[in-house]
Design an enzyme around this catalytic site. Structure first.
Site, PDB file in Angstrom:
ATOM      1  N   LYS A 117       8.041 -27.642  12.990  1.00  0.00           N
ATOM      2  CA  LYS A 117       8.046 -26.450  12.108  1.00  0.00           C
ATOM      3  C   LYS A 117       8.458 -26.879  10.831  1.00  0.00           C
ATOM      4  O   LYS A 117       7.714 -26.635   9.772  1.00  0.00           O
ATOM      5  CB  LYS A 117       8.987 -25.440  12.389  1.00  0.00           C
ATOM      6  CG  LYS A 117       9.293 -24.268  11.705  1.00  0.00           C
ATOM      7  CD  LYS A 117      10.405 -23.625  11.914  1.00  0.00           C
ATOM      8  CE  LYS A 117      10.552 -22.320  10.754  1.00  0.00           C
ATOM      9  NZ  LYS A 117      11.528 -22.976   9.842  1.00  0.00           N
ATOM     10  N   LYS A 137      14.220 -23.660   1.901  1.00  0.00           N
ATOM     11  CA  LYS A 137      15.186 -23.969   2.955  1.00  0.00           C
ATOM     12  C   LYS A 137      14.385 -25.118   3.957  1.00  0.00           C
ATOM     13  O   LYS A 137      15.012 -26.142   4.047  1.00  0.00           O
ATOM     14  CB  LYS A 137      15.405 -22.790   3.717  1.00  0.00           C
ATOM     15  CG  LYS A 137      16.382 -23.263   4.953  1.00  0.00           C
ATOM     16  CD  LYS A 137      16.751 -21.909   5.844  1.00  0.00           C
ATOM     17  CE  LYS A 137      15.400 -21.522   6.470  1.00  0.00           C
ATOM     18  NZ  LYS A 137      14.974 -22.327   7.763  1.00  0.00           N
TER      19      LYS A 137
END
Length: 143
Positions: free
Chosen positions: A18, A87
């Site tokens: 991811k 992030k």
């Protein structure tokens, strides 16, 4: 939760995949914007340039889906925030550091995505990074 589930390895491998994916997305946003700005500056409209890109090897989810659906129509409502992208980019850079992998392009991309350089708040949809009406890629130079 997801339309497609892929097994990539032991616990934690999916998170790595991811982060790698989102690092590419952050990079593709910047490079797609640059490509469309160049096309327009040289007299080729963004829609026409995307038509060519998407029928050639430069295509990506950003050029095929994101720019036509959320950036060029200026809806900027993909449902994924700039804060979440930042992030993931930060976590990918931390992973690279722990893994001993140099990522100079990712470092530049992260700098471009930083709030002080992009002008984007964490709550903004990340599609705003591709807004051709705002010269986010040179904000750092203007400071």
């Amino acid at each position: 939760m997801a339309g497609k589930i892929l097994h990539v390895g032991p616990s934690g491998a999916g998170n790595v995949a991811k982060l790698v994916n989102n690092m590419l997305v952050a990079s593709h946003m910047v490079t797609t914007l640059e490509a469309l700005r160049l096309a327009e500056a040289a007299g080729v409209g963004a829609e026409d340039a995307l038509r060519v890109i998407n029928s050639a090897t430069g295509r990506s989810a950003l050029s095929e889906i994101h720019f036509p659906n959320w950036v060029l129509p200026r809806s900027f409502d993909s449902g994924f925030s700039t804060g979440l992208m930042r992030k993931d980019v930060r976590l990918a850079r931390e992973l690279a550091e722990r893994s001993g992998v140099a990522m100079p392009v990712a470092d530049l991309v992260a700098d471009l995505w930083a709030e002080e350089n992009s002008g984007l708040k964490d709550g903004d949809d990340f599609m705003h990074m591709g807004d051709p009406a705002v010269d986010r890629l040179t904000q750092k130079e203007k400071m």
